[in-house]
Design an enzyme around this catalytic site. Sequence first.
Site, PDB file in Angstrom:
ATOM      1  N   LYS A  82       0.853  -1.193   0.000  1.00  0.00           N
ATOM      2  CA  LYS A  82       0.000   0.000   0.000  1.00  0.00           C
ATOM      3  C   LYS A  82       0.887   1.241   0.000  1.00  0.00           C
ATOM      4  O   LYS A  82       1.905   1.282   0.707  1.00  0.00           O
ATOM      5  CB  LYS A  82      -0.904  -0.024   1.234  1.00  0.00           C
ATOM      6  CG  LYS A  82      -1.956   1.069   1.279  1.00  0.00           C
ATOM      7  CD  LYS A  82      -2.860   0.879   2.488  1.00  0.00           C
ATOM      8  CE  LYS A  82      -3.901   1.962   2.624  1.00  0.00           C
ATOM      9  NZ  LYS A  82      -4.789   1.768   3.789  1.00  0.00           N
ATOM     10  N   SER A 109      -9.603   1.941   3.094  1.00  0.00           N
ATOM     11  CA  SER A 109      -8.751   2.666   2.172  1.00  0.00           C
ATOM     12  C   SER A 109      -7.763   1.771   1.414  1.00  0.00           C
ATOM     13  O   SER A 109      -7.106   2.229   0.471  1.00  0.00           O
ATOM     14  CB  SER A 109      -7.960   3.737   2.947  1.00  0.00           C
ATOM     15  OG  SER A 109      -7.125   3.139   3.929  1.00  0.00           O
ATOM     16  N   SER A 142      -9.913  -0.495   7.296  1.00  0.00           N
ATOM     17  CA  SER A 142      -9.384  -0.323   5.945  1.00  0.00           C
ATOM     18  C   SER A 142      -8.662  -1.527   5.363  1.00  0.00           C
ATOM     19  O   SER A 142      -8.258  -1.497   4.199  1.00  0.00           O
ATOM     20  CB  SER A 142      -8.449   0.896   5.904  1.00  0.00           C
ATOM     21  OG  SER A 142      -9.191   2.082   6.030  1.00  0.00           O
TER      22      SER A 142
END
Length: 489
Positions: A77, A152, A176
């Site tokens: 990420k 996210s 997330s």
Amino acid sequence: MDYFKQDLASLHADLVAKKMSAKELTQATFENIKATDPKIDAFLHLNEDQALAQAAALDQAGISDDQPLAGIPLALKDNLVTKDEPTTAASKMLENFTPVYDATVVSKLADAKMVPVGKTNLDEFAMGGSTENSAFKTTKNAWDQTKVPGGSSGGSAAAVAAGMVPAALGTDTGGSIRQPASFNGIVGMKPTYGRVSRWGLIAFGSSFDAIGPMTRSVKDNAMLLSAIAGHDDHDLTSSDKAVPNFAADLTAATSVKGMHIGLPKEFLADGINDDVKQAILAAADTYRKLGATVDEVSLPHNKYGVAAYYIIASSEASSNLQRFDGIRYGYRAKDVKNLEDVYVKSRSEGFGAEVKRRIMLGTFSLSAGFYDAYFLKAAKVRTVILNDFKAILKDHDFIMGPVAPTPAFNIGAEISDPLTMYMNDILTIPVNLAGLPGLSLPAGFSNGLPVGMQLIGRPFDESTLYKAGYAFEQNTEFHTKVPALGGQN
């Protein structure tokens, strides 16, 4: 390379047996990404040259049987800093930022000799639940490209679900990792707060943030968590508790027989989609058939979790993001006349709407005259919610329930309605407030879209969650289903 037919153990066996080289595996992974990502938009940056060189060096040194993750590609990420590789947090503020060091989890993966292939998209600074708040692109759901992938960590989830990589790292501040894992039909673990070092993670809410693995199977997830967990002198909130080999106990003999499971009535209340409810009730029946006891329990203060979280997390975000001022690094506005202009215009132009909203909410909550009314009260609610979990987990091995109230929703459907978007996290946020581990795994479908189940455990008891998840996985077929993207079905 068909990652729908391989897991980490089989990839490792093939590498050790020299059925393929690490470089061939890495090259095949980039071919997967180039073929599939134009439809998904999961990646913000690929580091092909560096990854292929790293894989070639591994081949030359040789991969031994006691290096279970060596040579295996994964995605990161893009809020985890990577030395000499861009890290943007999906924000215009950091569009041209190249860190000078690796996050601790990235260093640990390097020690395990894994091969990072690129950085995945996210909601800007991890603030959002749909990956629509990225400054650069909107990631699509692997199962239906008209739907959001969740957020996210939507880029990491979609990359794994679409078969581009076998594993990825995400971060979880209020759900997330778990929510995008649920929306994409994969496995995601939010570990206990402190189990994994946060050093090198671009902070959102420092008392909530957790880094965790996203994979296609429970055992793969367990292997990856063992590799990244552990104490770190750089992070004083990281725990010095011993890190088990989480995957070692996941065998044919793994059982939930005799376990006591709590199913909170609030997790199946009004507002939860009927297909989601039915999937969780069916999962409870599966556990009963496997010899576990499932009791109805109550988390009476769960309904206050969203309000408390958005006050505390936004307050922490307000503090953490003050460093992005247009002076030291990051975006700097050009048309400025004085120092105040540098601050105001750089932040106004560099941050997106959702980030600004949370900075303002947090600054307000911390301001004189409102601190006691908002921040302090929210902190007290946090303790009450933790106590609710403690009361149940005193005589239950873990808690089960849905991850999200609905399956993935349409792109564009909720982005202009922040309150609705925030309420999507009503089932995941309390776990972060309490600092507990939470595992999301596939448990059903609704109109062709995955439905995830969440298992919530005692602090630092990820092992029980993995055992329970593995037992469920071995007695159901949801994890075997794959999206039709690219014709894999």
